[in-house]
Write a protein that holds these residues in place. Structure first.
Motif, mmCIF file in Angstrom:
data_model
loop_
_atom_site.group_PDB
_atom_site.id
_atom_site.type_symbol
_atom_site.label_atom_id
_atom_site.label_comp_id
_atom_site.label_asym_id
_atom_site.label_seq_id
_atom_site.Cartn_x
_atom_site.Cartn_y
_atom_site.Cartn_z
ATOM 1 N N GLU A 1 29.798 -0.170 36.294
ATOM 2 C CA GLU A 1 28.722 -0.786 35.513
ATOM 3 C C GLU A 1 28.838 -2.314 35.606
ATOM 4 O OE1 GLU A 1 27.181 1.798 32.095
ATOM 5 O OE2 GLU A 1 28.526 0.347 31.191
ATOM 6 N N ARG B 1 23.644 2.331 23.713
ATOM 7 C CA ARG B 1 24.989 2.845 24.020
ATOM 8 C C ARG B 1 25.449 3.858 22.968
ATOM 9 N NH1 ARG B 1 27.221 -0.091 28.315
ATOM 10 N NH2 ARG B 1 26.395 -2.187 28.299
ATOM 11 N N LEU C 1 28.978 7.359 41.021
ATOM 12 C CA LEU C 1 29.604 6.037 40.895
ATOM 13 C C LEU C 1 30.105 5.526 42.245
ATOM 14 C CD1 LEU C 1 31.558 6.654 37.550
ATOM 15 C CD2 LEU C 1 29.517 5.230 37.858
ATOM 16 N N ARG D 1 32.605 5.042 33.971
ATOM 17 C CA ARG D 1 31.466 4.252 34.437
ATOM 18 C C ARG D 1 31.674 2.739 34.276
ATOM 19 N NH1 ARG D 1 28.395 6.546 30.124
ATOM 20 N NH2 ARG D 1 26.500 7.032 31.224
ATOM 21 N N GLY D 2 32.572 2.332 33.355
ATOM 22 C CA GLY D 2 32.692 0.905 33.011
ATOM 23 C C GLY D 2 32.833 -0.042 34.196
ATOM 24 N N PRO E 1 28.288 -7.707 32.142
ATOM 25 C CA PRO E 1 28.530 -6.251 32.011
ATOM 26 C C PRO E 1 27.834 -5.657 30.785
ATOM 27 C CG PRO E 1 30.582 -7.402 32.472
ATOM 28 C CD PRO E 1 29.531 -8.461 32.311
ATOM 29 N N ALA F 1 26.258 -4.903 37.329
ATOM 30 C CA ALA F 1 25.758 -6.061 36.578
ATOM 31 C C ALA F 1 25.929 -7.327 37.412
ATOM 32 C CB ALA F 1 26.507 -6.191 35.253
ATOM 33 N N VAL G 1 24.113 -4.220 31.163
ATOM 34 C CA VAL G 1 23.756 -3.115 32.064
ATOM 35 C C VAL G 1 24.356 -1.800 31.566
ATOM 36 C CG1 VAL G 1 24.175 -2.182 34.391
ATOM 37 C CG2 VAL G 1 23.425 -4.541 34.126
ATOM 38 N N ILE G 2 23.547 -0.742 31.644
ATOM 39 C CA ILE G 2 24.043 0.611 31.370
ATOM 40 C C ILE G 2 23.661 1.491 32.555
ATOM 41 C CG2 ILE G 2 23.800 2.673 29.915
ATOM 42 C CD1 ILE G 2 23.165 0.944 27.566
ATOM 43 N N LEU G 3 24.633 2.183 33.123
ATOM 44 C CA LEU G 3 24.307 3.175 34.153
ATOM 45 C C LEU G 3 23.948 4.472 33.443
ATOM 46 C CD1 LEU G 3 27.120 2.559 36.800
ATOM 47 C CD2 LEU G 3 24.737 1.775 36.835
ATOM 48 N N THR G 4 22.981 5.174 33.988
ATOM 49 C CA THR G 4 22.501 6.406 33.334
ATOM 50 C C THR G 4 22.359 7.533 34.331
ATOM 51 O OG1 THR G 4 20.217 5.724 33.687
ATOM 52 C CG2 THR G 4 21.209 5.130 31.568
ATOM 53 N N LEU H 1 19.676 2.964 36.080
ATOM 54 C CA LEU H 1 20.282 1.768 35.486
ATOM 55 C C LEU H 1 19.309 1.141 34.487
ATOM 56 C CD1 LEU H 1 21.900 -0.915 37.755
ATOM 57 C CD2 LEU H 1 20.117 -1.593 36.168
#
Ligand code: PMP
Length: 346
Positions: free
Chosen positions: A51, A222, A235, A47-48, A62, A55, A65-68, A210
């Motif tokens: 993500e 995280r 993704l 995901r990095g 970066p 962002a 932001v966290i993708l979920t 997100l």
């Protein structure tokens, strides 16, 4: 805690029950998913990079932001990270069900603040319900099932009045409202904003959401985040949805279509004589009266799914209807008129 089972069975009809995109995602996004290879599927999703890309798209770093796995996972990890024994989730109600469900899986308690009969955001009551125990305040903006909104000024006052709490502004229906507090990320130390790809983008089945917030808060979330919760198809879809110009045009078209359709549908409800509440989202809460069950069943018989919300706090007799395209809503209006002329309408 009780199990939660949303009514997902037999949904091959016109889906005006879950506030999804009622048509399709962009063809460009679908093409990107179809392009996935077997090798892509053998690898664990990373995901990095996406993500960081998301962002950048939002003008954030970066780390902000966290993708979920949908906003639902975002709510889950916020509750896990910030709620402990003796803490309180502060919740204006009625609102989205999952805040309270995930909070109930922690040792914290939920303090509800009931909106008045006009379903406007209960700003003053919420402010006076803030205590030293308040650790999370969840505000869906626009709210579901009401469609009501909380202003930017109100959010600022709440965040300042509760510096010891995380203020989650859930912008799941942002596109249909057009106003955001995303630009305050990093400026307000306790603000977190959530967005979903399940609604306007038409990707509910991929489960993609997100969280945006200051790094000082997100590093706690995280820690409880599953490393692989956002899959490769999601993704790939996200990248196409944000970069492909056809995909962006398609999104703009869909949102404009729904807004136009919303204006026409509300006018039709006026004409039919049904009371509803002002909405900034892609759905409307309608007062059907004591025969709300029969109404939902009659609509289903005509191939249209709507959502009975009468069990929500303060929502007796109310049904939520998602707003789709104009063509779809003409079908809905015809079905409501037919039901009305059958004389069942209270
Ligand atoms: N927040 C609100 C206010 C919602 O109405 C919904 C979906 N019904 C969600 C979050 C969940 O979104 P997702 O599909 O991204 O989990």
């Amino acid at each position: 805690m009780p199990e939660y089972h949303p009514p997902l069975g037999n949904r091959d009809s016109l889906r005006l029950d879950f506030n999804e995109n009622t048509l399709a995602c962009s063809p460009a996004v679908l093409a990107a998913i179809k392009n996935l290879s077997a090798a892509d599927l053998t690898r664990y999703p990373e995901r990095g990079p996406i993500e960081a890309f998301a962002a950048q798209h939002l003008g954030l770093q970066p780390e902000q932001v966290i993708l979920t796995n949908g906003v639902d996972e975002a709510i889950h990890i916020l509750c896990q990270a910030f709620l402990d024994r003796g803490d309180e989730l502060l919740l204006p109600v009625p609102t989205y069900t999952m805040y309270e469900i995930y909070a109930s899986a922690t040792d914290a308690t939920t303090r509800r603040v009931q909106a008045d009969a006009d379903f406007r955001f209960p700003f003053k009551a919420l402010l006076s319900a803030i205590t030293p125990k308040t650790k999370l305040i969840a505000i869906a903006n626009p709210n579901s099932p009401t469609g009501s909104v909380c202003t930017r000024e109100q959010i600022l006052v709440i965040a300042e009045a509760a510096p010891h709490a995380v203020v989650l502004v859930d912008e799941a229906y942002f596109h249909f409202y057009g106003q955001t507090v995303m630009d305050l990320i990093g400026k307000l130390p306790n603000l977190i904003v959530a967005r979903t790809f399940s609604k306007a983008y038409g990707l509910a089945s991929l489960r993609l959401g997100l969280l945006a917030g200051p790094e000082s808060l997100l590093h706690w979330t995280r820690r409880v985040l599953s490393p692989y919760s956002v899959n490769t198809a999601a993704l790939v879809a996200l990248k196409a949805a944000l970069t492909d110009s056809d995909a962006r045009n398609y999104l703009d078209w869909y949102v404009a279509e729904v807004k136009q359709s919303r204006t026409e549908f509300l006018a039709a409800l006026n004409e039919i004589g049904l009371k509803y509440w002002p909405t900034e989202a892609n759905f409307v809460l309608v007062n059907i009266g004591p025969t709300h069950n029969e109404f939902a069943a009659a609509m289903r018989k005509q191939g249209i799914l709507v959502r009975d919300r009468s069990a929500d706090p303060g929502c007796d007799s109310l049904v939520r209807i998602t707003i789709g395209t104009r063509e779809q809503m003409h079908l809905a209006v015809a079905a409501i008129q037919k039901w009305k002329s059958a004389g069942v309408l209270a």
